[in-house]
Design a protein around this motif. Structure first.
Motif, mmCIF file in Angstrom:
data_model
loop_
_atom_site.group_PDB
_atom_site.id
_atom_site.type_symbol
_atom_site.label_atom_id
_atom_site.label_comp_id
_atom_site.label_asym_id
_atom_site.label_seq_id
_atom_site.Cartn_x
_atom_site.Cartn_y
_atom_site.Cartn_z
ATOM 1 N N TYR A 120 0.830 -1.210 0.000
ATOM 2 C CA TYR A 120 0.000 0.000 0.000
ATOM 3 C C TYR A 120 0.863 1.259 0.000
ATOM 4 O O TYR A 120 0.600 2.207 -0.731
ATOM 5 N N CYS A 123 2.347 1.819 -3.378
ATOM 6 C CA CYS A 123 1.306 2.250 -4.307
ATOM 7 C C CYS A 123 0.992 3.735 -4.124
ATOM 8 O O CYS A 123 0.885 4.483 -5.095
ATOM 9 N N THR A 124 0.861 4.181 -2.875
ATOM 10 C CA THR A 124 0.515 5.590 -2.637
ATOM 11 C C THR A 124 1.660 6.528 -2.991
ATOM 12 O O THR A 124 1.419 7.685 -3.332
ATOM 13 N N ARG A 125 2.898 6.051 -2.916
ATOM 14 C CA ARG A 125 4.024 6.903 -3.302
ATOM 15 C C ARG A 125 4.024 7.195 -4.801
ATOM 16 O O ARG A 125 4.422 8.268 -5.227
ATOM 17 N N ALA A 127 1.260 7.111 -6.637
ATOM 18 C CA ALA A 127 -0.036 7.670 -7.036
ATOM 19 C C ALA A 127 0.051 9.190 -7.084
ATOM 20 O O ALA A 127 0.492 9.827 -6.138
ATOM 21 N N GLU A 130 -5.879 11.810 -6.528
ATOM 22 C CA GLU A 130 -6.711 11.272 -5.443
ATOM 23 C C GLU A 130 -7.392 9.977 -5.874
ATOM 24 O O GLU A 130 -7.598 9.085 -5.062
ATOM 25 N N LYS A 133 -4.909 7.234 -5.413
ATOM 26 C CA LYS A 133 -4.740 6.928 -3.989
ATOM 27 C C LYS A 133 -5.917 6.129 -3.453
ATOM 28 O O LYS A 133 -5.738 5.207 -2.661
ATOM 29 N N SER A 134 -7.117 6.465 -3.882
ATOM 30 C CA SER A 134 -8.293 5.693 -3.437
ATOM 31 C C SER A 134 -8.263 4.290 -4.030
ATOM 32 O O SER A 134 -8.731 3.338 -3.402
ATOM 33 N N CYS A 136 -5.491 2.607 -4.508
ATOM 34 C CA CYS A 136 -4.532 1.913 -3.637
ATOM 35 C C CYS A 136 -5.216 1.443 -2.358
ATOM 36 O O CYS A 136 -4.978 0.319 -1.887
#
Length: 149
Positions: A120, A123-125, A127, A130, A133-134, A136
């Motif tokens: 996770y 993945c957010t790094r 992304a 928004e 990120k959602s 992820c």
């Protein structure tokens, strides 16, 4: 015999003695040590949080800092009560111990689901939006065991 009884009552070596009050130098020294321990406690508690939030791969370092923070917090709490230091030190120590307990739970949860959390975080790094990120977050929820969803 009446004279010897009077001598017994006047003898300063008999009976309980009041404990001597610590002097102002001892109180200043105790306050100084407590303040240094309090600063080290705050530094370890905040350091644990920041290390954890930077990268989950350093969860071991965050665990060490949290453990050190809990030990220092207990020592500061005992000293604050024993030497009757200010209420601000007492309040700060109790608040810091609550934060350290929450960090303990967070670290244990991260250690249990380390693979999922690192996926996770990676993945957010990467992304940029928004929506990404959602996405992820939804992938993390899908990867978790059924009872935790």
């Amino acid at each position: 015999m009446g004279g010897s009884r009077r001598l017994q009552n006047m003898n300063p070596d008999v009976g309980p003695r009041p404990s001597p009050q610590p002097g102002p130098e001892a109180q200043k020294s105790a306050l100084g040590v407590t303040q240094i321990l309090f600063r080290a406690f705050l530094l370890s508690a905040l350091g644990s949080f920041f290390v954890f939030s930077l990268n989950v791969n350093y969860v071991w370092l965050s665990a060490i800092l949290t453990l050190a923070g809990i030990v220092l917090g207990i020592v500061v709490l005992v000293r604050a009560v024993k030497y009757k230091h200010s209420k601000l030190v007492l309040f700060g120590t109790i608040s810091g111990l609550v934060v350290s307990a929450i960090m303990c739970l967070l670290i244990l949860t991260t250690a249990l689901f380390f693979k999922h959390v690192t996926t996770y975080q990676d993945c957010t790094r990467s992304a940029l939006t928004e929506t990404a990120k959602s996405q992820c977050l939804s992938e993390l929820e899908k990867s978790m065991p059924g009872a935790l969803r």
